[in-house]
Design a protein around this motif. Structure first.
Motif, mmCIF file in Angstrom:
data_model
loop_
_atom_site.group_PDB
_atom_site.id
_atom_site.type_symbol
_atom_site.label_atom_id
_atom_site.label_comp_id
_atom_site.label_asym_id
_atom_site.label_seq_id
_atom_site.Cartn_x
_atom_site.Cartn_y
_atom_site.Cartn_z
ATOM 1 N N GLU A 44 13.160 -20.418 -55.331
ATOM 2 C CA GLU A 44 12.063 -21.375 -55.105
ATOM 3 C C GLU A 44 12.650 -22.782 -55.083
ATOM 4 O O GLU A 44 13.687 -23.031 -55.703
ATOM 5 N N PHE A 45 11.961 -23.711 -54.428
ATOM 6 C CA PHE A 45 12.428 -25.100 -54.470
ATOM 7 C C PHE A 45 12.482 -25.603 -55.914
ATOM 8 O O PHE A 45 13.349 -26.376 -56.297
ATOM 9 N N GLU A 46 11.533 -25.121 -56.713
ATOM 10 C CA GLU A 46 11.510 -25.599 -58.106
ATOM 11 C C GLU A 46 12.700 -25.107 -58.924
ATOM 12 O O GLU A 46 12.957 -25.616 -60.007
ATOM 13 N N ASP A 47 13.423 -24.083 -58.399
ATOM 14 C CA ASP A 47 14.619 -23.606 -59.119
ATOM 15 C C ASP A 47 15.834 -24.486 -58.839
ATOM 16 O O ASP A 47 16.915 -24.228 -59.375
ATOM 17 N N MET A 48 15.695 -25.465 -57.966
ATOM 18 C CA MET A 48 16.882 -26.168 -57.470
ATOM 19 C C MET A 48 17.188 -27.474 -58.215
ATOM 20 O O MET A 48 18.033 -28.248 -57.780
ATOM 21 N N PHE A 49 16.476 -27.729 -59.284
ATOM 22 C CA PHE A 49 16.691 -28.950 -60.080
ATOM 23 C C PHE A 49 16.553 -30.215 -59.241
ATOM 24 O O PHE A 49 17.353 -31.146 -59.340
ATOM 25 N N LEU A 50 15.550 -30.213 -58.405
ATOM 26 C CA LEU A 50 15.312 -31.396 -57.565
ATOM 27 C C LEU A 50 14.404 -32.367 -58.302
ATOM 28 O O LEU A 50 13.631 -31.970 -59.186
ATOM 29 N N ARG A 51 14.487 -33.625 -57.908
ATOM 30 C CA ARG A 51 13.609 -34.619 -58.527
ATOM 31 C C ARG A 51 12.149 -34.313 -58.200
ATOM 32 O O ARG A 51 11.837 -33.864 -57.096
ATOM 33 N N ARG A 52 11.300 -34.603 -59.145
ATOM 34 C CA ARG A 52 9.878 -34.340 -58.976
ATOM 35 C C ARG A 52 9.344 -34.998 -57.701
ATOM 36 O O ARG A 52 8.606 -34.392 -56.924
ATOM 37 N N GLU A 53 9.748 -36.239 -57.457
ATOM 38 C CA GLU A 53 9.234 -36.976 -56.285
ATOM 39 C C GLU A 53 9.669 -36.304 -54.982
ATOM 40 O O GLU A 53 8.947 -36.320 -53.995
ATOM 41 N N LEU A 54 10.875 -35.716 -55.018
ATOM 42 C CA LEU A 54 11.362 -35.025 -53.821
ATOM 43 C C LEU A 54 10.585 -33.715 -53.634
ATOM 44 O O LEU A 54 10.157 -33.379 -52.526
ATOM 45 N N LEU A 55 10.380 -33.007 -54.726
ATOM 46 C CA LEU A 55 9.589 -31.763 -54.654
ATOM 47 C C LEU A 55 8.199 -32.037 -54.089
ATOM 48 O O LEU A 55 7.663 -31.271 -53.294
ATOM 49 N N MET A 56 7.654 -33.184 -54.500
ATOM 50 C CA MET A 56 6.308 -33.525 -54.002
ATOM 51 C C MET A 56 6.325 -33.670 -52.482
ATOM 52 O O MET A 56 5.443 -33.176 -51.778
ATOM 53 N N GLY A 57 7.355 -34.332 -51.964
ATOM 54 C CA GLY A 57 7.469 -34.500 -50.512
ATOM 55 C C GLY A 57 7.641 -33.161 -49.813
ATOM 56 O O GLY A 57 7.063 -32.915 -48.750
ATOM 57 N N ILE A 58 8.439 -32.283 -50.434
ATOM 58 C CA ILE A 58 8.704 -30.962 -49.834
ATOM 59 C C ILE A 58 7.402 -30.158 -49.749
ATOM 60 O O ILE A 58 7.053 -29.610 -48.701
ATOM 61 N N PHE A 59 6.668 -30.130 -50.846
ATOM 62 C CA PHE A 59 5.431 -29.330 -50.841
ATOM 63 C C PHE A 59 4.370 -29.976 -49.953
ATOM 64 O O PHE A 59 3.598 -29.282 -49.296
ATOM 65 N N GLU A 60 4.352 -31.282 -49.928
ATOM 66 C CA GLU A 60 3.352 -31.936 -49.060
ATOM 67 C C GLU A 60 3.677 -31.758 -47.582
ATOM 68 O O GLU A 60 2.808 -31.892 -46.732
ATOM 69 N N ALA A 61 4.939 -31.439 -47.289
ATOM 70 C CA ALA A 61 5.297 -31.143 -45.896
ATOM 71 C C ALA A 61 4.835 -29.733 -45.524
ATOM 72 O O ALA A 61 4.965 -29.323 -44.365
ATOM 73 N N GLY A 62 4.365 -28.987 -46.508
ATOM 74 C CA GLY A 62 3.895 -27.617 -46.234
ATOM 75 C C GLY A 62 4.991 -26.583 -46.434
ATOM 76 O O GLY A 62 4.807 -25.419 -46.106
ATOM 77 N N PHE A 63 6.149 -26.999 -46.975
ATOM 78 C CA PHE A 63 7.227 -26.033 -47.236
ATOM 79 C C PHE A 63 6.918 -25.358 -48.568
ATOM 80 O O PHE A 63 6.940 -26.000 -49.614
ATOM 81 N N GLU A 64 6.664 -24.082 -48.538
ATOM 82 C CA GLU A 64 6.330 -23.393 -49.790
ATOM 83 C C GLU A 64 7.567 -22.885 -50.497
ATOM 84 O O GLU A 64 7.679 -22.965 -51.712
ATOM 85 N N ARG A 65 8.473 -22.298 -49.717
ATOM 86 C CA ARG A 65 9.731 -21.835 -50.313
ATOM 87 C C ARG A 65 10.870 -22.031 -49.319
ATOM 88 O O ARG A 65 10.624 -22.167 -48.118
ATOM 89 N N PRO A 66 12.095 -22.051 -49.831
ATOM 90 C CA PRO A 66 13.232 -22.325 -48.939
ATOM 91 C C PRO A 66 13.458 -21.207 -47.936
ATOM 92 O O PRO A 66 13.212 -20.042 -48.243
#
Ligand SMILES: Nc1ncnc2c1ncn2[C@@H]1O[C@H](COP(=O)(O)OP(=O)(O)OP(=O)(O)O)[C@@H](O)[C@H]1O
Ligand SMILES: [Mg+2]
Length: 496
Positions: A44-66
């Motif tokens: 999952e994207f959340e397993d990748m130790f990404l910054r919260r703000e970056l995760l927000m952009g990823i999910f708001e782009a509609g990307f659910e999983r890598p």
């Protein structure tokens, strides 16, 4: 040209435990997807130790999983190791390098910290847009710079803070050479469509550009095709790169490929037949020269269909306008040269037509990869003449794929996503003609194609024909199948 993005981190509840619920992703894309994007290990994207703000952009782009390439490349890229990655068209390579690039940005530092190079101006615009979307909540500054725009604007823009610089090599070298773009503390150097950027026309520029970066930079190369050309660069400029190759097979599973064997003079008739029979959501039609792009666009208009066209000899402002408007569904068909062969991502394109058959398997692969984005369905139709017969055979061999003779009827379920009601069905092209060929479309749409997600279909396209597909060996260069006469018009096509 300079475009900037100011992040909106101030308005986002980054520390809110309920941060995910506060996001506004686009409506779910319910179209079927192939294993090209679904066959992951389950990261999952959340397993990748990404910054919260970056995760927000990823999910708001509609990307659910890598996607598979994101799952493989992002964790390694985050360790700052060099990466050489090969994955199929439309499987998410852009985010595979944009996400780790953004993660490494220190926004308090007003320096260029990631340099993303691409071979064409349109691709630069598209890639910078992806950076802006994924980095939306991070407060990063993204600048895109390409040839064909005013250098002065770029110089002014670079006097302000820029964290991510996206562009084409020539302009960036110009800016670095003039000491306007300071790359001395830029730790990330990405080459998208790397094999193209390492073709003889670009290699010297790439090498000079690298000399402006610190010696401990991270170099990442991405493409769907990596001819031997990349080997030299790898040995000279990369530090034991982690190599990823997700291309045990080369062509996309969702893209069905056909050829129609025609004479040169029958091509326009054949295209007309295709237009009238296929359920085109949006199409890209490739020609092998600038001149032929313009001639064909004119012919298509005379037939009563709307189309835009684009090629490298047009004014940049016109090219941008065409790209922008086609992407927004202003017109259903786009005729172009190989300018738009690589990287261009328009989800609504479900049909690619090689009006002129390409010469190399790399070009063929990238062209047909403009449909079937992110594992969706698509159709590639090749108009093949007697002179193309050896190329057809060669490309099939090199790609390990079989391009079938076009059948009398093409099952719509092969290239149109099943869905909803008849109201969503795109209108037949002729109902909404746009009589003017628009290189720089000034007027509104003939009729916007429906979103790819909404393209439905129940029926089959049925072609009049008096021919039966024939199976013949192609080793002698002769296409195997007959092409139904409906595609050819006039006298039957000569066959070897
Ligand atoms: N994890 C994801 N979830 C959903 N959609 C995604 C994801 N990653 C990428 N996409 C979408 O997939 C599409 C294709 O992505 P992208 O353009 O990066 O492919 P690519 O591998 O670079 O293709 P090409 O080889 O043609 O350049 C884009 O519309 C992108 O928004
Ligand atoms: Mg790409």
């Amino acid at each position: 040209m300079a475009q900037t993005q100011t992040g909106s981190s101030s308005s986002t509840p980054a520390n809110n435990d309920n941060w995910k619920a506060s996001l506004r992703p686009p409506p779910k894309d319910l179209r079927p997807q192939t294993e090209d994007v679904t066959a992951t290990k389950g990261t999952e994207f959340e397993d990748m130790f990404l910054r919260r703000e970056l995760l927000m952009g990823i999910f708001e782009a509609g990307f659910e999983r890598p996607s598979p390439i994101q799952e493989e490349a992002i964790p390694i890229a985050l360790t700052k190791r060099d990466v050489l990655a090969r994955a199929k068209n439309g499987t998410g390579k852009t985010a595979a390098f944009v996400i780790p690039s953004l993660q490494q940005i220190d926004i308090t530092k007003p320096k260029i910290q990631a340099l993303l190079l691409v071979p064409t101006r349109e691709l630069a615009l598209q890639t910078s847009q992806v950076c802006k979307i994924l980095g939306k909540h991070m407060g990063i500054q993204v600048m895109v710079t390409t040839g064909g725009t005013t250098l002065k604007d770029d110089i002014l823009r670079l006097s302000e803070s820029v964290h991510v610089l996206v562009g084409t090599p020539g302009r960036i070298l110009d800016l670095a050479g003039k000491n306007v773009a300071d790359l001395s503390e830029c730790p990330v150097f990405v080459m998208d469509e790397a094999d193209k950027l390492l073709s003889p026309e670009f290699t010297p520029v790439m090498e000079q550009l690298l000399s402006y970066l610190p010696s401990d930079r991270q170099v990442m190369l991405f493409s769907a095709t990596f001819p031997m050309i990349v080997k030299d660069f790898k040995e000279k400029h990369m530090n034991s790169p982690h190599e990823i190759n997700l291309m045990d097979e080369l062509t996309l599973r969702g893209v069905t490929q056909y050829y129609a064997f025609v004479e040169e003079r029958q091509k326009v008739h054949c295209l007309n037949t295709l237009f009238s029979k296929l359920q085109i959501n949006q199409s890209i039609i490739f020609c092998n020269s600038t001149n032929r792009v313009e001639l064909l666009a004119k012919k298509i208009t005379e037939l009563g269909y709307s189309c835009f066209y684009s090629h490298a000899k047009m004014l940049q402002s016109h090219r941008n306008r065409v790209f922008h408007d086609f992407r927004n569904g202003v017109c259903r068909n786009l005729v172009c040269s190989d300018l738009l062969t690589r990287g261009i991502d328009i989800q609504a394109v479900n049909v690619v037509i090689n009006f002129d058959f390409p010469k190399s398997s790399e070009t063929y692969l990238h062209r047909i990869g403009r449909s079937g984005r992110f594992g969706h369905l698509g159709l590639a139709i090749n108009l093949v003449t007697y002179d193309d017969r050896f190329n057809l055979y060669k490309i099939e061999q090199e790609l390990g794929t079989e391009i079938q003779p076009i059948p009398h009827s093409i099952d719509r379920s092969l290239y149109v996503a099943p869905s909803g009601s008849d109201e969503e069905k795109p209108a037949p092209q002729k109902q909404a003609q746009q009589k003017q060929v628009a290189a720089a479309p000034a007027a509104g749409p003939a009729h916007p194609p429906s979103q790819a997600q909404a393209a439905p279909q129940q029926q089959q396209a049925v072609y009049q024909s008096n021919g039966q597909p024939q199976q013949q060996a192609r080793q002698n260069g002769t296409p195997r199948g007959g092409t139904p006469n409906a595609y050819r018009g006039g006298a039957p096509a000569a066959r070897a």
